[in-house]
Design a protein around this motif. Structure first.
Motif, mmCIF file in Angstrom:
data_model
loop_
_atom_site.group_PDB
_atom_site.id
_atom_site.type_symbol
_atom_site.label_atom_id
_atom_site.label_comp_id
_atom_site.label_asym_id
_atom_site.label_seq_id
_atom_site.Cartn_x
_atom_site.Cartn_y
_atom_site.Cartn_z
ATOM 1 N N LYS A 84 75.079 -37.539 31.708
ATOM 2 C CA LYS A 84 74.102 -36.618 31.124
ATOM 3 C C LYS A 84 72.796 -37.321 30.755
ATOM 4 O O LYS A 84 71.712 -36.767 30.923
ATOM 5 N N LEU A 85 72.927 -38.552 30.274
ATOM 6 C CA LEU A 85 71.745 -39.283 29.814
ATOM 7 C C LEU A 85 71.016 -40.013 30.937
ATOM 8 O O LEU A 85 69.881 -40.461 30.738
ATOM 9 N N TRP A 86 71.656 -40.138 32.102
ATOM 10 C CA TRP A 86 71.116 -41.011 33.139
ATOM 11 C C TRP A 86 69.692 -40.659 33.582
ATOM 12 O O TRP A 86 68.872 -41.566 33.764
ATOM 13 N N PRO A 87 69.334 -39.382 33.768
ATOM 14 C CA PRO A 87 67.941 -39.096 34.161
ATOM 15 C C PRO A 87 66.927 -39.641 33.169
ATOM 16 O O PRO A 87 65.868 -40.145 33.565
ATOM 17 N N TYR A 88 67.253 -39.595 31.876
ATOM 18 C CA TYR A 88 66.341 -40.129 30.860
ATOM 19 C C TYR A 88 66.392 -41.655 30.824
ATOM 20 O O TYR A 88 65.369 -42.321 30.627
ATOM 21 N N VAL A 89 67.608 -42.191 31.044
ATOM 22 C CA VAL A 89 67.743 -43.650 31.104
ATOM 23 C C VAL A 89 66.967 -44.207 32.286
ATOM 24 O O VAL A 89 66.270 -45.222 32.179
ATOM 25 N N THR A 92 86.313 -41.979 30.104
ATOM 26 C CA THR A 92 85.854 -40.649 30.533
ATOM 27 C C THR A 92 84.748 -40.147 29.632
ATOM 28 O O THR A 92 83.740 -39.587 30.094
ATOM 29 N N TRP A 93 84.934 -40.357 28.341
ATOM 30 C CA TRP A 93 83.911 -39.924 27.374
ATOM 31 C C TRP A 93 82.594 -40.676 27.590
ATOM 32 O O TRP A 93 81.520 -40.078 27.613
#
Length: 557
Positions: A73-78, A65-66
């Protein structure tokens, strides 16, 4: 008297305490050993092992889950950073696997979409000193925007969209080397440890891809081949984190595997009329250019192939040899008879291993109880770059020290090229000699006559040269003793087979009881030995032989 009684009582109590203490220490020691073994087992657990042991409610979901929460949260930047990186690295791979019907293939658009992958399992593995190994099970039902600009050989340009991607697999991450600087490792190696599922659909923008025959299948095969060869373990990609030379982390040949495909027996008959026409495919990595195919033996359920194949091994601790036996259906698609697999870690380096592998329907789902036959293999794994000297039976005078010298003194020589040279040199070697075969005796032969006895004799045949020798007939016995010796000139001992067929003599001919088939590798290595061999095709019976080899090696220029 009281003193004596007190002394005896005290001695008994003392001895009892000593015995109890010793037993307690033994129990405590055993518990510690058991605990150490359990901890070591947990360290070697994979994602699949942890799922088998832990129920869903007890699985450490908070870790997943963590991870998934922060990845969302990071996916748009990834996506922004990775899309261009993937595009630039994947285009050359697609070009490498481009089918002949296509003139060029490029990405006109590539984004990973808005849906992040989800981690569904995690485990830590017991790696080498100076590294941390982690495996992550990942599932991705993404909505990427991928458009391929494809041009066919006839000049037709097709914008093809790759959509509805569904992927499930296990990725392995290796953090190595461990250093004192933050983030405490110099580089990350990642690899697709296991591909469970990869689905996608292709669509021509403004048209139907099925309008051009063969294009859809060719592109699907190209994409799957590119995934298999470019990222699947033991292939690994290296991402430097700290400045340094990480060439030692790159994939390199670790050794060579010699495989002799000897025979199969009791294969399932796939034909309505006649018998199956079996052939075999063998591979370590399931790539087209690394898959070996045997010849087809027509109308036979007990084929003798007697073929030799060589493979390059990158990681003997995790790789396996897979063999698939098919029935050749001519112009129609071949039908699978069965498959088998043997892990290379089961092989002792430098030592020949002869195995019979049971064929099954599916290597992943072991629920097949049907008898599909067995396949007979001879295997030899020889590591590269080792100080140990292993005898290579495919050339007794060609040892791995030759390769070691090339590795040590050959500046600029790639280890992959050295491995290929080793395979080529073995093909240029023949071993000529005299094979002395002493047929000593047989035991527990089945009764073939009405009186409960047999009249056995043995026919000794060399497969390639078809030289034949026959023992005398011994009447009315199930335990014959012949003690007959035949000297046979063998022109190519490493690629020939010794076949011993046991018959029952009859007034009107002969009845075959069974046979033994063996390579000459053992006698070439050992020079001389005596052993008993089970007779295939009979409910009972063993054949005792003495084999002796007098070598006359000849190397072709």
């Amino acid at each position: 008297m009281g003193f004596v009684v007190g002394f005896l009582f005290g001695a008994a109590v003392g001895i009892g305490l000593i015995v109890c203490f010793a037993r307690y220490q033994n129990i405590r020691s055993k518990r510690r050993c058991d605990l150490a073994a359990v901890i070591a087992s947990f360290a070697r657990m994979t994602v699949q092992d942890s799922r088998k042991i832990l129920p869903p409610e007890a699985y450490p979901s908070w870790v997943l889950t963590w991870l998934n929460h922060h990845l969302d949260k990071l996916w748009p930047y990834v996506d922004e950073a990775a899309s261009e990186l993937v595009r630039s690295s994947v285009e050359p791979i697609l070009e490498q696997y481009r089918p002949a019907v296509l003139a060029s293939i490029k990405f006109s658009k590539f984004t990973l979409g808005t849906v992040a992958p989800q981690f569904t399992g995690v485990s830590m593995l017991d790696g080498d000193a100076g590294e941390i190994v982690m495996e992550l099970e990942m599932q991705w039902d993404g909505n990427p925007s991928i458009i391929l600009a494809i041009e066919t050989r006839v000049g037709v340009k097709l914008p093809i969209q790759v959509k509805n991607i569904g992927f499930t697999g296990v990725f392995r991450l290796i953090f190595k080397p461990l250093v004192n600087e933050f983030p405490c490792f110099g580089a990350v190696c990642y690899s697709l440890r296991e591909k469970k599922d990869l689905d996608f659909t292709l669509k021509v923008i403004g048209g139907d891809i099925t309008a051009i025959p063969g294009i859809s299948d060719a592109i699907e095969e190209m994409i799957k081949d590119a995934v298999e060869d470019s990222i699947t373990w033991p292939v690994r990609k290296i991402i430097p984190i700290l400045p340094g030379d990480y060439s030692d982390l790159e994939l390199k040949p670790a050794g060579t595997l010699d495989v002799k495909l000897i025979q199969a027996k009791d294969l399932t008959n796939k034909d309505i009329v006649g018998k199956s026409d079996p052939y075999a495919e063998l591979f370590i990595r399931p790539l087209r250019d690394r898959t070996k195919t045997s010849k087809t033996i027509n109308n036979q359920l007990n084929p003798i192939w007697n073929e030799h194949f060589e493979f390059i091994v990158e990681d003997a601790s995790t790789q396996s040899l897979t063999i698939k036996v098919y029935d050749d259906e001519g112009i129609q698609a071949s039908e699978l008879i069965g498959c088998a697999r043997i892990a290379l870690k089961e092989l002792e380096p430098g030592k020949v291993k002869v195995v019979w592998l049971k064929l099954v329907k599916d290597l992943e789902v072991q629920r097949d109880t049907k008898n599909r036959g067995q396949v007979h293999l001879e295997l030899l794994y020889c590591p590269l770059g080792t100080e140990s000297v292993f005898m290579n039976p495919f050339n007794p005078d060609f040892r791995l020290t030759v390769l070691e010298k090339a590795l040590k003194y050959g500046d600029g020589v790639d280890s992959a090229d050295i491995a290929k040279v080793a395979l080529q040199r073995k093909k240029d070697v023949i071993i000529r000699g005299v094979l002395s075969v002493t047929v000593i005796s047989a035991e527990d032969l089945p009764a073939a006559d009405l009186m409960g006895k047999s009249d056995p004799f043995v026919v000794v045949t060399m497969k390639k040269s078809e030289q034949k020798n026959k023992t005398r007939v011994l009447n009315n016995t199930l335990n014959p003793v012949w003690n007959q010796t035949f000297d046979i000139v063998v022109e190519d001992g490493l690629h020939d087979l010794l076949i011993l067929e046991v018959y029952d003599h009859d007034t009107f001919g002969k009845d075959k009881m069974g046979r033994c088939i063996m390579t000459l590798t053992r006698v070439i290595l050992e020079g001389e030995f005596t052993d008993s061999f089970p007779i295939d095709g009979t409910p009972s019976g063993n054949l005792t032989l003495h084999l002796k080899w007098t070598p006359q090696p000849i190397v072709r220029d």
